[in-house]
Motif scaffolding. Sequence first.
Motif, PDB file in Angstrom:
ATOM      1  N   TYR A 171       2.744   7.893 -15.786  1.00 48.41           N
ATOM      2  CA  TYR A 171       2.049   6.867 -16.656  1.00 48.41           C
ATOM      3  C   TYR A 171       1.040   7.521 -17.194  1.00 48.41           C
ATOM      4  N   ARG A 172       1.076   6.950 -18.577  1.00 45.67           N
ATOM      5  CA  ARG A 172       0.098   7.340 -19.552  1.00 45.67           C
ATOM      6  C   ARG A 172      -1.238   7.674 -19.264  1.00 45.67           C
ATOM      7  N   ASP A 173      -2.146   8.780 -19.483  1.00 44.52           N
ATOM      8  CA  ASP A 173      -3.233   8.945 -19.382  1.00 44.52           C
ATOM      9  C   ASP A 173      -3.969   8.281 -18.200  1.00 44.52           C
ATOM     10  N   PRO A 174      -3.626   8.516 -17.021  1.00 43.35           N
ATOM     11  CA  PRO A 174      -4.465   7.790 -15.879  1.00 43.35           C
ATOM     12  C   PRO A 174      -5.716   8.185 -15.541  1.00 43.35           C
ATOM     13  N   GLN A 175      -6.713   7.284 -15.565  1.00 47.29           N
ATOM     14  CA  GLN A 175      -8.113   7.619 -15.222  1.00 47.29           C
ATOM     15  C   GLN A 175      -8.391   6.842 -14.020  1.00 47.29           C
ATOM     16  N   PRO A 176      -8.113   7.074 -12.663  1.00 46.75           N
ATOM     17  CA  PRO A 176      -8.509   6.506 -11.606  1.00 46.75           C
ATOM     18  C   PRO A 176      -9.886   6.531 -11.203  1.00 46.75           C
ATOM     19  N   ASN A 177     -10.568   5.365 -11.039  1.00 49.88           N
ATOM     20  CA  ASN A 177     -11.889   5.304 -10.833  1.00 49.88           C
ATOM     21  C   ASN A 177     -12.185   4.777  -9.207  1.00 49.88           C
ATOM     22  N   GLU A 178     -12.622   3.867  -8.918  1.00 50.58           N
ATOM     23  CA  GLU A 178     -12.698   3.083  -7.628  1.00 50.58           C
ATOM     24  C   GLU A 178     -11.463   3.324  -6.894  1.00 50.58           C
ATOM     25  N   LEU A 179     -11.349   3.625  -5.645  1.00 44.26           N
ATOM     26  CA  LEU A 179     -10.164   3.660  -4.876  1.00 44.26           C
ATOM     27  C   LEU A 179     -10.114   2.867  -3.467  1.00 44.26           C
ATOM     28  N   ASP A 180      -8.809   2.483  -2.982  1.00 40.49           N
ATOM     29  CA  ASP A 180      -8.757   2.113  -1.941  1.00 40.49           C
ATOM     30  C   ASP A 180      -7.334   2.435  -1.278  1.00 40.49           C
ATOM     31  N   CYS A 181      -7.736   3.084  -0.052  1.00 41.32           N
ATOM     32  CA  CYS A 181      -6.530   3.779   0.822  1.00 41.32           C
ATOM     33  C   CYS A 181      -5.769   2.762   1.809  1.00 41.32           C
ATOM     34  N   ALA A 182      -4.653   2.310   1.255  1.00 47.31           N
ATOM     35  CA  ALA A 182      -3.600   1.312   2.072  1.00 47.31           C
ATOM     36  C   ALA A 182      -3.292   1.830   3.522  1.00 47.31           C
ATOM     37  N   PRO A 183      -2.920   0.796   4.306  1.00 44.43           N
ATOM     38  CA  PRO A 183      -2.311   1.485   5.916  1.00 44.43           C
ATOM     39  C   PRO A 183      -1.200   2.086   5.445  1.00 44.43           C
ATOM     40  N   ASP A 184      -0.100   1.821   4.536  1.00 48.17           N
ATOM     41  CA  ASP A 184       0.924   2.359   4.438  1.00 48.17           C
ATOM     42  C   ASP A 184       1.007   3.820   3.769  1.00 48.17           C
ATOM     43  N   GLY A 185      -0.257   4.335   3.582  1.00 50.23           N
ATOM     44  CA  GLY A 185      -0.380   5.762   3.002  1.00 50.23           C
ATOM     45  C   GLY A 185      -0.475   5.900   1.521  1.00 50.23           C
ATOM     46  N   THR A 186      -0.694   4.483   1.100  1.00 45.35           N
ATOM     47  CA  THR A 186      -0.661   4.663  -0.633  1.00 45.35           C
ATOM     48  C   THR A 186      -2.083   4.474  -0.895  1.00 45.35           C
ATOM     49  N   VAL A 187      -2.143   4.487  -2.359  1.00 46.47           N
ATOM     50  CA  VAL A 187      -3.879   4.426  -2.639  1.00 46.47           C
ATOM     51  C   VAL A 187      -3.626   3.411  -3.844  1.00 46.47           C
ATOM     52  N   TYR A 188      -4.646   2.678  -3.994  1.00 46.72           N
ATOM     53  CA  TYR A 188      -4.683   1.787  -5.283  1.00 46.72           C
ATOM     54  C   TYR A 188      -5.957   2.079  -5.920  1.00 46.72           C
ATOM     55  N   ALA A 189      -5.908   2.241  -7.192  1.00 46.59           N
ATOM     56  CA  ALA A 189      -7.044   2.755  -8.203  1.00 46.59           C
ATOM     57  C   ALA A 189      -7.337   1.910  -9.319  1.00 46.59           C
ATOM     58  N   ASN A 190      -8.589   1.496  -9.427  1.00 44.70           N
ATOM     59  CA  ASN A 190      -8.923   0.974 -10.752  1.00 44.70           C
ATOM     60  C   ASN A 190      -8.730   1.960 -11.967  1.00 44.70           C
ATOM     61  N   ASN A 191      -8.015   1.876 -12.998  1.00 50.08           N
ATOM     62  CA  ASN A 191      -7.650   2.373 -13.907  1.00 50.08           C
ATOM     63  C   ASN A 191      -8.634   2.473 -15.104  1.00 50.08           C
ATOM     64  N   TYR A 192      -9.691   3.108 -15.261  1.00 49.40           N
ATOM     65  CA  TYR A 192     -10.927   3.293 -16.028  1.00 49.40           C
ATOM     66  C   TYR A 192     -10.469   3.492 -17.694  1.00 49.40           C
ATOM     67  N   PRO A 193     -10.933   2.834 -18.487  1.00 57.15           N
ATOM     68  CA  PRO A 193     -11.676   1.374 -18.614  1.00 57.15           C
ATOM     69  C   PRO A 193     -11.091   0.301 -18.557  1.00 57.15           C
ATOM     70  N   SER A 194      -9.805   0.180 -18.016  1.00 55.96           N
ATOM     71  CA  SER A 194      -8.923  -1.154 -18.420  1.00 55.96           C
ATOM     72  C   SER A 194      -9.027  -1.928 -17.304  1.00 55.96           C
TER      73      SER A 194
END
Length: 257
Positions: A171-194
């Motif tokens: 994905y173009r220019d990811p800028q991960p900010n706040e993170l959440d670690c999910a039980p399945d081992g993946t991660v969710y991230a707010n993509n700053y500043p979007s």
Amino acid sequence: MKCNRRSLAVAVLVSVLGAGACSAPRESEPPRLRVEVIGSSPHDPRAFTQGLEVVDGVLYESTGMWGVSSARATDLATGTETARVGLPGRLFGEGMTRAGSIVWQLTWQDGFAIARDPSTLAELRRVEYAGEGWGLCAQPERLVMSDGTGTLTFRDRVSFEQIGSVTLSGYRDPQPNELDCAPDGTVYANNYPSDEILHIDPQSGEILAVIDAAGLLTPAERAGTDVLNGIAGLGGDRFLVTGKYWPRMFEVRFVGN
């Protein structure tokens, strides 16, 4: 792009066949999802939200800005705040996560993380790290940390020592900010500043999906606020999301378009 001899030869060939010269194959974009709102609740509009997490019925939140940064704990069922501590001096609070008997809170450019008691949020110790601190979440064997670049860093849950990293891709220019670690081992991230949330495989760095979270606040509510930031898994397919200075927090699902 610049054409080397090999790519130029290929370009000549594909041109004969009718394709554009020197065209490079494009990576397929990750799937795009959207948020489905289940409900909402009030959120402190003075909170510059930097970290958000729910563990054992407790909502942990870290807030930033110089002179007013804090760490907070709230009973999710009742909405009663059970602990709050301010960061001393002009420290700037960032991401926060609970890892067993430690709540870790990052600082932005101050160069250290704060280990806190999970009940009182009292400071226990500090651990230095290089670079900026943005987001943080806990997996069973490690912590995952962002610094606003396309690289996620892995750290020991107890010592906070760096134990690895991964570069994001797909994905173009990811800028991960706040993170959440999910039980399945993946991660969710707010993509700053979007208004995007990235779904990430932290093993490979691949971005699995992009969630469009735009339009949660009304235009009137959005006035005077800052970016979407704050995502906390609730179990199953439900999440809490909010933002910096947002007056509301939303319970959502991520669904297909």
